[in-house]
Scaffold this active site. Sequence first.
Site, PDB file in Angstrom:
ATOM      1  CD1 TRP A  25      -2.693  -6.194   9.556  1.00 46.16           C
ATOM      2  CD2 TRP A  25      -1.526  -7.512  10.929  1.00 46.16           C
ATOM      3  NE1 TRP A  25      -2.836  -7.490   9.136  1.00 46.16           N
ATOM      4  CE2 TRP A  25      -2.135  -8.320   9.956  1.00 46.16           C
ATOM      5  CE3 TRP A  25      -0.752  -8.128  11.924  1.00 46.16           C
ATOM      6  CZ2 TRP A  25      -2.001  -9.705   9.932  1.00 46.16           C
ATOM      7  CZ3 TRP A  25      -0.611  -9.504  11.900  1.00 46.16           C
ATOM      8  CH2 TRP A  25      -1.231 -10.276  10.913  1.00 46.16           C
ATOM      9  CB  ILE A  26      -1.862  -1.367  16.184  1.00 47.46           C
ATOM     10  CG1 ILE A  26      -2.807  -0.763  15.117  1.00 47.46           C
ATOM     11  CG2 ILE A  26      -1.041  -0.297  16.892  1.00 47.46           C
ATOM     12  CD1 ILE A  26      -2.119  -0.221  13.860  1.00 47.46           C
ATOM     13  CD  GLU A  38       4.952  -5.648  -3.462  1.00 47.87           C
ATOM     14  OE1 GLU A  38       4.519  -5.455  -2.310  1.00 47.87           O
ATOM     15  OE2 GLU A  38       5.753  -6.565  -3.733  1.00 47.87           O
ATOM     16  N   PRO A  54      -8.335  -1.949   8.576  1.00 55.65           N
ATOM     17  CG  PRO A  54      -9.941  -2.787  10.061  1.00 55.65           C
ATOM     18  CD  PRO A  54      -9.163  -1.543   9.742  1.00 55.65           C
ATOM     19  CD  GLU A 113       7.709   1.300   9.939  1.00 59.00           C
ATOM     20  OE1 GLU A 113       7.204   0.226  10.343  1.00 59.00           O
ATOM     21  OE2 GLU A 113       7.907   2.276  10.689  1.00 59.00           O
ATOM     22  CB  SER A 164      -0.913  -0.066   0.158  1.00 55.83           C
ATOM     23  OG  SER A 164      -0.281  -1.264   0.512  1.00 55.83           O
ATOM     24  N   GLY A 184      20.444 -28.065   5.438  1.00 55.59           N
ATOM     25  CA  GLY A 184      19.790 -29.296   4.988  1.00 55.59           C
ATOM     26  C   GLY A 184      18.510 -29.530   5.786  1.00 55.59           C
ATOM     27  CG  LEU A 197       0.475   5.105   9.798  1.00 57.26           C
ATOM     28  CD1 LEU A 197       1.214   4.929  11.099  1.00 57.26           C
ATOM     29  CD2 LEU A 197       1.472   5.214   8.658  1.00 57.26           C
TER      30      LEU A 197
HETATM   31  C1  LIG Z   1       3.207  -8.248  12.155  1.00 52.94           C
HETATM   32  C2  LIG Z   1       2.765  -6.929  11.607  1.00 52.94           C
HETATM   33  C3  LIG Z   1       2.914  -5.784  12.373  1.00 52.94           C
HETATM   34  C4  LIG Z   1       2.476  -4.547  11.898  1.00 52.94           C
HETATM   35  N1  LIG Z   1       2.563  -3.436  12.689  1.00 52.94           N
HETATM   36  C5  LIG Z   1       1.967  -2.281  12.285  1.00 52.94           C
HETATM   37  C6  LIG Z   1       1.915  -1.150  13.169  1.00 52.94           C
HETATM   38  O1  LIG Z   1       2.455  -1.161  14.294  1.00 52.94           O
HETATM   39  N2  LIG Z   1       1.267  -0.046  12.747  1.00 52.94           N
HETATM   40  C7  LIG Z   1       0.661   0.036  11.519  1.00 52.94           C
HETATM   41  O2  LIG Z   1       0.076   1.066  11.206  1.00 52.94           O
HETATM   42  N3  LIG Z   1       0.683  -1.028  10.660  1.00 52.94           N
HETATM   43  C8  LIG Z   1       1.326  -2.175  11.018  1.00 52.94           C
HETATM   44  N4  LIG Z   1       1.361  -3.257  10.162  1.00 52.94           N
HETATM   45  C9  LIG Z   1       0.634  -3.174   8.902  1.00 52.94           C
HETATM   46  C10 LIG Z   1       1.495  -3.063   7.661  1.00 52.94           C
HETATM   47  O3  LIG Z   1       2.133  -1.807   7.617  1.00 52.94           O
HETATM   48  C11 LIG Z   1       0.566  -3.302   6.466  1.00 52.94           C
HETATM   49  O4  LIG Z   1       0.218  -4.673   6.483  1.00 52.94           O
HETATM   50  C12 LIG Z   1       1.176  -2.927   5.138  1.00 52.94           C
HETATM   51  O5  LIG Z   1       1.335  -1.538   5.047  1.00 52.94           O
HETATM   52  C13 LIG Z   1       0.320  -3.398   3.955  1.00 52.94           C
HETATM   53  O6  LIG Z   1      -1.014  -3.070   4.103  1.00 52.94           O
HETATM   54  P1  LIG Z   1      -2.138  -4.192   3.867  1.00 52.94           P
HETATM   55  O7  LIG Z   1      -1.764  -5.358   4.711  1.00 52.94           O
HETATM   56  O8  LIG Z   1      -3.471  -3.592   4.089  1.00 52.94           O
HETATM   57  O9  LIG Z   1      -1.980  -4.619   2.367  1.00 52.94           O
HETATM   58  P2  LIG Z   1      -2.690  -3.947   1.105  1.00 52.94           P
HETATM   59  O10 LIG Z   1      -2.527  -2.477   1.167  1.00 52.94           O
HETATM   60  O11 LIG Z   1      -4.082  -4.476   0.999  1.00 52.94           O
HETATM   61  O12 LIG Z   1      -1.815  -4.524  -0.090  1.00 52.94           O
HETATM   62  C14 LIG Z   1      -1.979  -5.863  -0.595  1.00 52.94           C
HETATM   63  C15 LIG Z   1      -0.980  -6.084  -1.720  1.00 52.94           C
HETATM   64  O13 LIG Z   1      -1.212  -5.137  -2.788  1.00 52.94           O
HETATM   65  C16 LIG Z   1      -0.017  -4.405  -3.056  1.00 52.94           C
HETATM   66  N5  LIG Z   1      -0.362  -3.025  -3.404  1.00 52.94           N
HETATM   67  C17 LIG Z   1      -1.318  -2.229  -2.851  1.00 52.94           C
HETATM   68  N6  LIG Z   1      -1.315  -1.025  -3.425  1.00 52.94           N
HETATM   69  C18 LIG Z   1      -0.330  -1.024  -4.358  1.00 52.94           C
HETATM   70  C19 LIG Z   1       0.189  -0.064  -5.277  1.00 52.94           C
HETATM   71  N7  LIG Z   1      -0.281   1.199  -5.347  1.00 52.94           N
HETATM   72  N8  LIG Z   1       1.213  -0.420  -6.090  1.00 52.94           N
HETATM   73  C20 LIG Z   1       1.733  -1.673  -6.033  1.00 52.94           C
HETATM   74  N9  LIG Z   1       1.292  -2.630  -5.187  1.00 52.94           N
HETATM   75  C21 LIG Z   1       0.277  -2.310  -4.342  1.00 52.94           C
HETATM   76  C22 LIG Z   1       0.763  -4.450  -1.750  1.00 52.94           C
HETATM   77  O14 LIG Z   1       2.139  -4.205  -1.969  1.00 52.94           O
HETATM   78  C23 LIG Z   1       0.474  -5.864  -1.282  1.00 52.94           C
HETATM   79  O15 LIG Z   1       1.321  -6.747  -1.988  1.00 52.94           O
HETATM   80  C24 LIG Z   1       1.875  -4.468  10.596  1.00 52.94           C
HETATM   81  C25 LIG Z   1       1.764  -5.630   9.807  1.00 52.94           C
HETATM   82  C26 LIG Z   1       2.203  -6.849  10.301  1.00 52.94           C
HETATM   83  C27 LIG Z   1       2.040  -8.064   9.440  1.00 52.94           C
END
Ligand SMILES: Cc1cc2nc3c(=O)[nH]c(=O)nc-3n(C[C@H](O)[C@H](O)[C@H](O)COP(=O)(O)OP(=O)(O)OC[C@H]3O[C@@H](n4cnc5c(N)ncnc54)[C@H](O)[C@@H]3O)c2cc1C
Length: 386
Positions: free
Chosen positions: A154-155, A367, A126, A363, A130, A339, A123
């Site tokens: 991040w898949i 937020e 880069p 997932e 969210s 500790g 999903l």
């Molecule tokens: C180890 C790991 C494994 C993963 N595996 C998968 C996978 O298998 N498949 C997959 O699809 N993804 C995967 N992910 C991705 C993960 O689902 C995303 O990192 C996550 O959804 C957040 O997206 P982002 O990193 O682009 O953060 P962003 O969307 O850029 O968000 C950055 C910050 O802004 C906040 N924010 C953004 N929009 C809002 C809003 N509307 N309201 C409030 N706060 C907001 C977020 O909460 C966060 O704190 C994985 C991530 C990691 C770290």
Amino acid sequence: MSSLTPDEQDMVRLVADFVDERVRPRVREFEADDIYPTELIEEMKKLGFFGLLVPAEHGGVDVSTACFARVTEELARGWMSLAGAIGGHSVISYLVRHFGTPQQQQDYLPRMADGSLRATMALTEPSGGSDLQGMRTFADAEGDDLLITGSKTWISNAQHAGLIGLLCITDRSAKPAHRGMSVVLVEPGDGLTVSGKIPKLGYRGVEACELTFDKMRVPATAVLGGTPHLGWGHMMRGLEVGRIQVAARAVGVGQAALDDALSYAQTRESFGKPIWKHQSVGNLLAEMGTKMRAARLMTLDAAERLDAGDRADMEAGMAKLFASEAAMQVALDAVRVHGGYGYSKEYDVERYFRDAPLMIVGEGTNEIQRNVIAAQLVARDQKGKN
Ligand SMILES: Cc1cc2nc3c(=O)[nH]c(=O)nc-3n(C[C@H](O)[C@H](O)[C@H](O)COP(=O)(O)OP(=O)(O)OC[C@H]3O[C@@H](n4cnc5c(N)ncnc54)[C@H](O)[C@@H]3O)c2cc1C
């Protein structure tokens, strides 16, 4: 555990034994070198863990979501990465089972059940995970095919997955964008590049990678369910299971941290008594135990609601939010109880502290969970007033 059938309770015990005998004694070795745990994955295949959500007619074990959550918790109690290895796979098995065409079910479910085919879900992009409405991965129709272009990042399990449940845009003109999205079942091949492992804080052993699609050609029949543009609704149902799975992973990590802290607090002494007898440490343990019990009950409640056929996005979101924040706090408190040794690689608590944050972010961040929960609270309140 009460809602589980006797067979399901046996399954949970089987997993607990596997974790205690096969995983916990070796986890530091796998973790330290960031090695993919091939041997443990092979054992998990034989024990049927990859087929937990696959119907028996397709060779699966077919347990309830509540049992699936308990199994996930046990695996994460041993090593969160093992629970992660079945996470996306289970969401995609759930989607194929509930929304796949008979042909897709026949092609994929038997091999997913025995783990010879492992799946991941893609999903996040880069430019953001969210704001999925802003996604830039397209599958454009060309004759009887789809041409896929774009990137996902991040898949998890990407290098070991033979099937990718790809959420992408199949109608560029749709407004809002989610009305033009599909889940496309992609088998790796020409036109897809999988990057090396992205270095990360925890969740070691299992890789997370970037996927680049460069005009990858797949048949139009690869759309989940055969009808395009229904993918958003499909994936949102899948994420209910996914969020319960992540909540259960958090419960497992938190429980492991509590278990270790409890054990250490009874053997470590200061001022002539075991440290748990100092009220500050005893209070920490009491808070930790209470949080983990509440987290487990919320997770099972969301799972039971899903099993009853009810909408469970709010309950799954609440469970994921509460359990992940609780696990992070409990992991930190376990470091406190240990500790200086809590900061040492000699003890597992430093790993729980590195693994716990993933459940806060993965997932859908917490937020985003709060947004989902608030919207559902209001929607259900208004429905009740009509
Ligand atoms: C180890 C790991 C494994 C993963 N595996 C998968 C996978 O298998 N498949 C997959 O699809 N993804 C995967 N992910 C991705 C993960 O689902 C995303 O990192 C996550 O959804 C957040 O997206 P982002 O990193 O682009 O953060 P962003 O969307 O850029 O968000 C950055 C910050 O802004 C906040 N924010 C953004 N929009 C809002 C809003 N509307 N309201 C409030 N706060 C907001 C977020 O909460 C966060 O704190 C994985 C991530 C990691 C770290």
